[in-house]
Design a protein around this motif. Structure first.
Motif, PDB file in Angstrom:
ATOM      1  N   MET A 181       3.990 -27.508 134.867  1.00 29.32           N
ATOM      2  CA  MET A 181       3.619 -26.363 135.831  1.00 29.32           C
ATOM      3  C   MET A 181       3.026 -27.246 137.104  1.00 29.32           C
ATOM      4  SD  MET A 181       1.175 -22.960 134.629  1.00 29.32           S
ATOM      5  CE  MET A 181       0.837 -22.082 135.418  1.00 29.32           C
ATOM      6  N   SER A 182       2.718 -26.659 137.904  1.00 29.06           N
ATOM      7  CA  SER A 182       2.218 -27.618 139.547  1.00 29.06           C
ATOM      8  C   SER A 182       0.744 -27.016 139.558  1.00 29.06           C
ATOM      9  CB  SER A 182       2.422 -26.812 140.145  1.00 29.06           C
ATOM     10  OG  SER A 182       2.303 -27.381 141.610  1.00 29.06           O
ATOM     11  N   GLU A 183       0.062 -28.119 139.571  1.00 31.40           N
ATOM     12  CA  GLU A 183      -1.567 -27.579 139.674  1.00 31.40           C
ATOM     13  C   GLU A 183      -2.322 -27.453 141.163  1.00 31.40           C
ATOM     14  OE1 GLU A 183      -3.695 -28.262 137.365  1.00 31.40           O
ATOM     15  OE2 GLU A 183      -1.868 -28.542 136.455  1.00 31.40           O
ATOM     16  N   GLN A 184      -1.000 -27.013 142.346  1.00 28.15           N
ATOM     17  CA  GLN A 184      -1.462 -26.570 144.055  1.00 28.15           C
ATOM     18  C   GLN A 184      -1.659 -24.996 144.016  1.00 28.15           C
ATOM     19  OE1 GLN A 184       1.436 -28.767 145.823  1.00 28.15           O
ATOM     20  NE2 GLN A 184       0.635 -30.679 146.299  1.00 28.15           N
ATOM     21  N   PRO A 185      -2.105 -24.542 144.979  1.00 31.84           N
ATOM     22  CA  PRO A 185      -2.707 -23.355 144.945  1.00 31.84           C
ATOM     23  C   PRO A 185      -1.090 -22.530 145.514  1.00 31.84           C
ATOM     24  CG  PRO A 185      -3.742 -24.384 146.046  1.00 31.84           C
ATOM     25  CD  PRO A 185      -3.066 -26.106 145.395  1.00 31.84           C
ATOM     26  N   TRP A 186      -1.005 -21.292 145.044  1.00 31.45           N
ATOM     27  CA  TRP A 186       0.346 -20.785 145.267  1.00 31.45           C
ATOM     28  C   TRP A 186       0.424 -20.794 147.524  1.00 31.45           C
ATOM     29  CZ3 TRP A 186      -0.046 -17.158 149.489  1.00 31.45           C
ATOM     30  CH2 TRP A 186      -0.889 -16.726 149.026  1.00 31.45           C
ATOM     31  N   TRP A 187      -0.353 -21.443 148.311  1.00 36.07           N
ATOM     32  CA  TRP A 187      -0.111 -21.184 149.718  1.00 36.07           C
ATOM     33  C   TRP A 187      -0.506 -22.977 149.630  1.00 36.07           C
ATOM     34  CZ3 TRP A 187      -4.880 -19.921 146.889  1.00 36.07           C
ATOM     35  CH2 TRP A 187      -6.095 -20.813 147.333  1.00 36.07           C
ATOM     36  N   ALA A 188      -0.042 -23.550 148.939  1.00 34.38           N
ATOM     37  CA  ALA A 188      -0.336 -24.705 149.390  1.00 34.38           C
ATOM     38  C   ALA A 188       0.775 -25.841 150.122  1.00 34.38           C
ATOM     39  CB  ALA A 188      -0.336 -26.457 148.098  1.00 34.38           C
ATOM     40  N   GLY A 189       2.372 -25.015 149.809  1.00 33.92           N
ATOM     41  CA  GLY A 189       3.087 -25.236 150.972  1.00 33.92           C
ATOM     42  C   GLY A 189       4.009 -24.744 151.972  1.00 33.92           C
ATOM     43  N   LEU A 190       2.290 -24.130 152.160  1.00 36.73           N
ATOM     44  CA  LEU A 190       2.774 -23.107 153.350  1.00 36.73           C
ATOM     45  C   LEU A 190       3.088 -23.080 154.663  1.00 36.73           C
ATOM     46  CD1 LEU A 190       1.543 -19.776 152.859  1.00 36.73           C
ATOM     47  CD2 LEU A 190       3.973 -19.961 152.879  1.00 36.73           C
ATOM     48  N   ARG A 191       3.125 -23.636 155.647  1.00 34.96           N
ATOM     49  CA  ARG A 191       3.186 -24.813 157.129  1.00 34.96           C
ATOM     50  C   ARG A 191       2.485 -24.032 158.189  1.00 34.96           C
ATOM     51  NH1 ARG A 191       6.542 -27.487 154.201  1.00 34.96           N
ATOM     52  NH2 ARG A 191       7.785 -29.269 154.845  1.00 34.96           N
ATOM     53  N   PRO A 192       2.178 -23.634 159.650  1.00 39.30           N
ATOM     54  CA  PRO A 192       1.653 -23.193 160.151  1.00 39.30           C
ATOM     55  C   PRO A 192       2.531 -21.948 160.393  1.00 39.30           C
ATOM     56  CG  PRO A 192       1.610 -25.039 161.500  1.00 39.30           C
ATOM     57  CD  PRO A 192       2.597 -24.830 160.059  1.00 39.30           C
ATOM     58  N   ALA A 193       3.656 -21.582 160.341  1.00 42.52           N
ATOM     59  CA  ALA A 193       4.599 -19.960 160.654  1.00 42.52           C
ATOM     60  C   ALA A 193       3.753 -19.471 158.836  1.00 42.52           C
ATOM     61  CB  ALA A 193       5.862 -20.286 160.841  1.00 42.52           C
ATOM     62  N   GLY A 194       3.598 -19.965 158.580  1.00 43.70           N
ATOM     63  CA  GLY A 194       3.579 -19.343 156.655  1.00 43.70           C
ATOM     64  C   GLY A 194       1.859 -18.743 156.890  1.00 43.70           C
ATOM     65  N   GLY A 195       1.585 -19.530 157.350  1.00 47.82           N
ATOM     66  CA  GLY A 195      -0.093 -19.224 157.880  1.00 47.82           C
ATOM     67  C   GLY A 195      -0.708 -17.795 158.797  1.00 47.82           C
ATOM     68  N   ALA A 196       0.545 -18.244 159.600  1.00 44.25           N
ATOM     69  CA  ALA A 196       0.667 -16.880 160.867  1.00 44.25           C
ATOM     70  C   ALA A 196       1.067 -15.852 159.711  1.00 44.25           C
ATOM     71  CB  ALA A 196       1.350 -17.451 161.647  1.00 44.25           C
TER      72      ALA A 196
END
Length: 69
Positions: free
Chosen positions: A1-16
């Motif tokens: 299981m990954s220790e990173q939060p769900w939003w860790a892989g998002l890039r600027p387009a994902g944030g937008a």
């Protein structure tokens, strides 16, 4: 299981995309006639989506600008 939060892989387009989705949800809540006093949890959740989107987009853009120097 990954220790990173769900939003860790998002890039600027994902944030937008998160900012747009959260803003659209806020507009939909306001236009449907729900007041923040009665339905505060949905307004709070939509605000959190916008805030996470702003943080993800800003952090990834900052990292990109620092790496290009």
């Amino acid at each position: 299981m990954s220790e990173q939060p769900w939003w860790a892989g998002l890039r600027p387009a994902g944030g937008a995309a998160l900012v747009v989705i959260g803003a659209a949800l806020l507009v939909w809540l306001v236009m449907s006639g729900n007041s923040a006093d009665e339905d505060w949890a949905r307004h709070y959740g939509a605000g959190k989506v916008v805030a996470v989107g702003c943080a993800v987009a800003g952090a990834s853009l900052l990292a990109r600008s620092r790496s290009s120097r």
